[in-house]
Design a protein around this motif. Structure first.
Motif, PDB file in Angstrom:
ATOM      1  N   ASP A   1       0.839  -1.193   0.000  1.00 12.09           N
ATOM      2  CA  ASP A   1       0.000   0.000   0.000  1.00 12.09           C
ATOM      3  C   ASP A   1       0.879   1.250   0.000  1.00 12.09           C
ATOM      4  OD1 ASP A   1      -1.789   2.043   0.425  1.00 12.09           O
ATOM      5  OD2 ASP A   1      -2.542   1.292   2.342  1.00 12.09           O
ATOM      6  N   ALA A   2       0.850   2.008  -1.083  1.00 14.91           N
ATOM      7  CA  ALA A   2       1.686   3.202  -1.201  1.00 14.91           C
ATOM      8  C   ALA A   2       1.293   4.290  -0.206  1.00 14.91           C
ATOM      9  CB  ALA A   2       1.606   3.746  -2.624  1.00 14.91           C
ATOM     10  N   GLN A   3       0.043   4.280   0.266  1.00 20.11           N
ATOM     11  CA  GLN A   3      -0.432   5.291   1.207  1.00 20.11           C
ATOM     12  C   GLN A   3      -0.125   4.941   2.665  1.00 20.11           C
ATOM     13  OE1 GLN A   3      -1.722   8.168   0.015  1.00 20.11           O
ATOM     14  NE2 GLN A   3      -1.168   7.227  -1.953  1.00 20.11           N
ATOM     15  N   GLU A   4       0.356   3.739   2.892  1.00 19.68           N
ATOM     16  CA  GLU A   4       0.550   3.266   4.261  1.00 19.68           C
ATOM     17  C   GLU A   4       1.486   4.158   5.090  1.00 19.68           C
ATOM     18  OE1 GLU A   4       0.714  -1.175   5.875  1.00 19.68           O
ATOM     19  OE2 GLU A   4       2.554  -0.615   4.807  1.00 19.68           O
ATOM     20  N   PRO A   5       2.627   4.604   4.573  1.00 18.87           N
ATOM     21  CA  PRO A   5       3.503   5.456   5.397  1.00 18.87           C
ATOM     22  C   PRO A   5       2.803   6.716   5.914  1.00 18.87           C
ATOM     23  CG  PRO A   5       4.704   4.622   3.505  1.00 18.87           C
ATOM     24  CD  PRO A   5       3.272   4.251   3.286  1.00 18.87           C
ATOM     25  N   GLU A   6       2.041   7.378   5.043  1.00 22.04           N
ATOM     26  CA  GLU A   6       1.341   8.585   5.482  1.00 22.04           C
ATOM     27  C   GLU A   6       0.237   8.260   6.482  1.00 22.04           C
ATOM     28  OE1 GLU A   6       2.406  11.527   4.944  1.00 22.04           O
ATOM     29  OE2 GLU A   6       3.977  10.829   3.569  1.00 22.04           O
TER      30      GLU A   6
ATOM     31  N   ASP B   1      13.286  -6.468  -1.829  1.00 21.87           N
ATOM     32  CA  ASP B   1      14.052  -5.975  -0.677  1.00 21.87           C
ATOM     33  C   ASP B   1      13.482  -6.457   0.653  1.00 21.87           C
ATOM     34  OD1 ASP B   1      11.719  -4.520  -0.488  1.00 21.87           O
ATOM     35  OD2 ASP B   1      12.700  -2.571  -0.277  1.00 21.87           O
ATOM     36  N   GLY B   2      12.548  -7.407   0.602  1.00 21.05           N
ATOM     37  CA  GLY B   2      11.941  -7.919   1.829  1.00 21.05           C
ATOM     38  C   GLY B   2      11.028  -6.934   2.526  1.00 21.05           C
ATOM     39  N   GLY B   3      10.770  -5.795   1.879  1.00 25.62           N
ATOM     40  CA  GLY B   3       9.921  -4.778   2.494  1.00 25.62           C
ATOM     41  C   GLY B   3      10.695  -3.673   3.180  1.00 25.62           C
ATOM     42  N   ALA B   4      12.015  -3.667   3.063  1.00 28.04           N
ATOM     43  CA  ALA B   4      12.847  -2.673   3.748  1.00 28.04           C
ATOM     44  C   ALA B   4      12.493  -1.250   3.328  1.00 28.04           C
ATOM     45  CB  ALA B   4      14.320  -2.947   3.486  1.00 28.04           C
ATOM     46  N   SER B   5      12.214  -1.037   2.044  1.00 28.28           N
ATOM     47  CA  SER B   5      11.923   0.318   1.570  1.00 28.28           C
ATOM     48  C   SER B   5      10.656   0.884   2.206  1.00 28.28           C
ATOM     49  CB  SER B   5      11.801   0.341   0.047  1.00 28.28           C
ATOM     50  OG  SER B   5      10.763  -0.526  -0.379  1.00 28.28           O
ATOM     51  N   GLN B   6       9.705   0.006   2.565  1.00 29.68           N
ATOM     52  CA  GLN B   6       8.489   0.490   3.224  1.00 29.68           C
ATOM     53  C   GLN B   6       8.801   0.957   4.643  1.00 29.68           C
ATOM     54  OE1 GLN B   6       5.902   1.181   1.633  1.00 29.68           O
ATOM     55  NE2 GLN B   6       3.970   0.723   2.655  1.00 29.68           N
ATOM     56  N   PHE B   7       9.686   0.252   5.333  1.00 26.81           N
ATOM     57  CA  PHE B   7      10.130   0.721   6.649  1.00 26.81           C
ATOM     58  C   PHE B   7      10.754   2.109   6.523  1.00 26.81           C
ATOM     59  CE2 PHE B   7       9.852  -3.696   8.171  1.00 26.81           C
ATOM     60  CZ  PHE B   7       9.445  -3.518   9.479  1.00 26.81           C
ATOM     61  N   VAL B   8      11.600   2.275   5.510  1.00 23.95           N
ATOM     62  CA  VAL B   8      12.259   3.569   5.299  1.00 23.95           C
ATOM     63  C   VAL B   8      11.219   4.667   5.067  1.00 23.95           C
ATOM     64  CG1 VAL B   8      13.750   4.880   3.740  1.00 23.95           C
ATOM     65  CG2 VAL B   8      14.392   2.558   4.432  1.00 23.95           C
ATOM     66  N   LYS B   9      10.240   4.400   4.229  1.00 27.01           N
ATOM     67  CA  LYS B   9       9.209   5.406   3.927  1.00 27.01           C
ATOM     68  C   LYS B   9       8.372   5.745   5.155  1.00 27.01           C
ATOM     69  CE  LYS B   9       8.906   3.992  -0.913  1.00 27.01           C
ATOM     70  NZ  LYS B   9       8.123   3.212  -1.913  1.00 27.01           N
ATOM     71  N   VAL B  10       8.092   4.755   5.983  1.00 28.28           N
ATOM     72  CA  VAL B  10       7.334   5.006   7.213  1.00 28.28           C
ATOM     73  C   VAL B  10       8.148   5.886   8.162  1.00 28.28           C
ATOM     74  CG1 VAL B  10       6.385   3.944   9.295  1.00 28.28           C
ATOM     75  CG2 VAL B  10       5.892   2.950   7.068  1.00 28.28           C
ATOM     76  N   ILE B  11       9.415   5.571   8.340  1.00 27.02           N
ATOM     77  CA  ILE B  11      10.281   6.384   9.207  1.00 27.02           C
ATOM     78  C   ILE B  11      10.330   7.820   8.699  1.00 27.02           C
ATOM     79  CG2 ILE B  11      12.659   6.739  10.005  1.00 27.02           C
ATOM     80  CD1 ILE B  11      12.950   3.626   9.906  1.00 27.02           C
TER      81      ILE B  11
END
Length: 314
Positions: free
Chosen positions: A93-98, A124-134
């Motif tokens: 979900d691209a909107q998840e970080p926001e 990447d195992g989902g690492a980029s989503q962690f980065v975007k959330v941070i």
């Protein structure tokens, strides 16, 4: 509630293990609990509190503390202790970080814990989503301290950890879960020493980030095996150890080998503190993110005291 659960192999009722008094909790009914639940629904967010059937959900959600689980609610692995669904996950979900950042702002969080399912299907195992959330949290609620609880990023660990550490979480948590001997049956998709190396890498890349790990007791581990895990963690520079009682989510999951008493948890905690952890949480109801904000502040104060003591000697 009926104490009999159907055994899927035989269709015959199987006695469910009775929990001792020290780990029984009341069903959540408070207004704060309902408001937290509704906010998560409104923003389309998953929480490990619900998915993992955490016994502390009533207490935490009443205080409007929730551990957000990103990358969906379907895991690509099937660990014998975990209640999260297994299968083929949906698209990220691209909107998840926001949405996570919005939830942190609305809840007024001083400290937030972000975890995820395993996503072995992603490059990447989902690492980029962690980065975007941070990054979203830093923009929206810059005063909120950030704790992440990641999977092991099997076969892509180095690049995943490098990217997440560069984003600058305050605490990097990755749970070892159990002693090495039990990995083949309890955590078959993971490797004990790979998980240790992940936490070592975090410290090597940025020593300022607090590292944290936890194990469950009651799976059949021996006392000296638990002591060895503590030593391994200290060798990897881990700052914070959590220890809690394993509870069987359903009859399909690994059985509880024994219920560890509060006194035994106290003894383990004392040993862990003597081994040099900055912070230790050890009790039957301890979970990775239980009282995480208070524990983070205590851990930070402990480090500051150590640094001040070292400076005075110099």
């Amino acid at each position: 509630m009926n104490d009999l659960a159907a055994d899927p192999r035989t269709s015959r009722p199987e006695p469910r293990q009775r929990k001792p008094d020290w780990i029984r909790v009341k069903a959540p009914t408070s207004k704060g609990y309902g408001e937290t639940r509704q906010l998560m629904r409104d923003l389309g967010l998953n929480t490990v509190c619900e998915e993992a059937a955490c016994p502390n959900i009533g207490e935490c959600w009443t205080k409007k503390h929730a551990t957000v689980m990103i990358l969906g609610d379907v895991c690509t692995r099937a660990c014998a202790f975990c209640n999260v669904k297994t299968g083929m996950p949906r698209a990220v979900d691209a909107q998840e970080p926001e949405h996570v950042a919005e939830a942190a702002a609305k809840l007024g969080l001083e400290h937030i814990v972000i975890t995820s399912v395993d996503r072995d299907d992603l490059p990447d195992g989902g690492a980029s989503q962690f980065v975007k959330v941070i990054e979203a949290l830093r923009r929206t609620t810059p005063a909120t301290t950030i704790e992440i609880l990641t999977p092991d990023f099997r076969n892509k660990m180095d690049s995943a950890v490098e990217a997440i550490v560069a984003a600058g979480p305050d605490v990097y948590n990755h749970n070892l879960e159990t002693v090495p001997r039990l990995y083949p049956t309890i955590r078959p998709g993971a490797r004990y020493y790979a998980s240790l190396r992940l936490l070592e890498q975090v410290k090597r890349l940025d020593p300022r980030i607090f590292t944290k790990s936890g194990i469950m007791l009651g799976l059949g581990e021996e006392r000296l095996e638990v002591h060895q895990v503590m030593d391994d963690m200290r060798s990897a520079g881990i700052d914070f150890l959590t220890m809690g009682q394993y509870l069987q989510p359903t009859p399909r999951h690994a059985k509880v080998a024994d219920f560890v008493t509060p006194k035994a948890f106290d003894a383990y905690g004392a040993i862990a503190r003597a081994k040099g952890f900055l912070q230790v949480a050890a009790s039957p109801l301890t979970r990775s993110s239980y009282h995480a904000g208070d524990d983070f502040r205590a851990m930070r104060a402990s480090r500051e005291a150590q640094l001040a003591k070292a400076a005075s000697r110099g």
